[in-house]
Design an enzyme around this catalytic site. Structure first.
Site: not given
Ligand code: XIL
Length: 345
Positions: A135, A183, A219, A249, A251
């Site tokens: 990020e 990522n 996401h 990731e 969802d």
């Molecule tokens: C999130 C986790 O799911 C949480 O449990 C934590 O508190 C914060 O991080 N992008 C990412 C992940 O790359 O590492 C993040 O994960 C969600 C967004």
């Protein structure tokens, strides 16, 4: 019993397809039978949701805590799964000692190199791919404010992607066999952020800076699927540069009421269609090599916390580990892909 009705699992199909299907995990849940058995049955890849981040692995400057990460590796090895590492350089979720400490750019540069080197060497041969950088770009295609970039940075502030290049070079030196990923979120489709990522990959590839893949987090918050409508085009342009793509990731958060119950039952079908379309896009791309969800059961998901209770039910399995329409959609995509391939043989 529930398990008997599954037939072939996501993993069964994925193994045949040579595809990685993964889930983000928390090793403190491995002792729950349903958690462990669902993971082992359905996935051939794991990624620690939190335990390889700086906060967990580097509780203070002098100490590395590899224990929970090692548990993820052991679980994966016991079930013949691959492990994706996450993550080595991020402006977010850093431990307080790092985020609020007083460091010069030279200190930070040394710390980061030491961190990348120590962690990657510890997991060499066990973690096959790393999110080296997480990020770094903002929505406009500039850089996020970051201790690694500009506040104060590692000494490369204002020099474009040089601070990222440095991290990738250290990573390649630490574990030459690991695949190195950048990522990010909201960069699935074509937009200013994904343009910036594309430009970075193009530049890195042209100058021999090591980078092997792009992680598209996926996401999804908007059921109209705005985020993913141009994902295919983005994957096509990225992979044409010679990198692979992982969906890292995924969802799909759904509106829930104050008690956490689904607001609209019909959203489960919309959710399934989003999972279906992302999975179908990935499997049709030769160099989209992994499809991963951020968790796998609605029992444990970052979405309710992140959205302050507005959304939930984001994953393919419900709170009791029963498969949802989203699960069936994923499985159908893999099954169909296998049929298509077999038909063309
Ligand atoms: C999130 C986790 O799911 C949480 O449990 C934590 O508190 C914060 O991080 N992008 C990412 C992940 O790359 O590492 C993040 O994960 C969600 C967004």
């Amino acid at each position: 019993m529930m398990v008997a009705s599954f037939g072939q699992s996501l993993r069964d199909y994925a193994d045949k397809l040579g595809l990685l299907v993964g889930a983000a995990v928390n090793p403190s849940r491995f002792s729950e039978e349903a958690y462990a058995s669902t993971l082992a049955r359905e996935f051939n890849m794991l990624e620690p949701e939190n335990v390889m981040k700086w906060t967990a692995i580097r509780p203070n400057e002098q100490t590395f805590n590899f224990k929970p990460g090692d548990q993820v590796v052991s679980f994966a090895q016991a079930h013949r799964m691959k492990v994706r590492g996450h993550c080595l350089m991020w402006h977010n979720h850093n431990p307080l000692w790092l985020a609020t400490g007083t460091f010069t750019p030279d200190d930070l540069s040394k710390l980061l190199q030491e961190h990348i080197t120590t962690v990657m060497k510890h997991y060499a041969g066990q973690v096959f791919a790393w999110d080296v950088v997480n990020e770094a770009f903002n929505a406009s295609g500039g850089f996020e404010k970051s201790i690694w970039y500009d506040s104060p940075g590692v000494g490369l502030n204002g020099k474009g992607t040089a601070f990222l290049e440095q991290a990738f070079r250290w990573a390649r030196a630490a574990d030459p066999k690991a695949l190195l990923f950048y990522n990010d979120y909201s960069a699935e489709g074509l937009n200013a952020k994904s343009d910036a990522i594309y430009a970075m990959v193009k530049d890195f590839k042209s100058r021999g800076v090591p980078i092997d893949g792009i992680g598209l987090q996926a996401h999804v918050f908007d059921l109209s699927t705005k985020e993913i409508s141009s994902m295919n085009a983005n994957i096509t342009r990225l992979t044409a540069l010679g990198v692979q793509v992982h969906i890292t990731e995924m969802d799909v958060g759904l509106a829930v009421d104050a008690t956490g119950r689904l607001a609209n039952e019909a959203d489960l079908v919309k959710q399934a269609e989003i999972y279906r379309s992302v999975a179908a896009t990935c499997v049709q791309q030769r160099r989209c090599t992994a499809l991963q969800t951020w968790g796998f059961t609605d029992q444990y998901s970052w979405i309710p916390g992140f959205t302050k209770g507005a959304k939930g039910m984001a994953l393919p399995f419900d709170q009791s580990y029963a498969p949802k329409p989203a699960y069936n959609a994923l499985r159908e995509v893999l099954q169909q892909r296998l049929r298509d391939i077999e038909r063309h043989q």
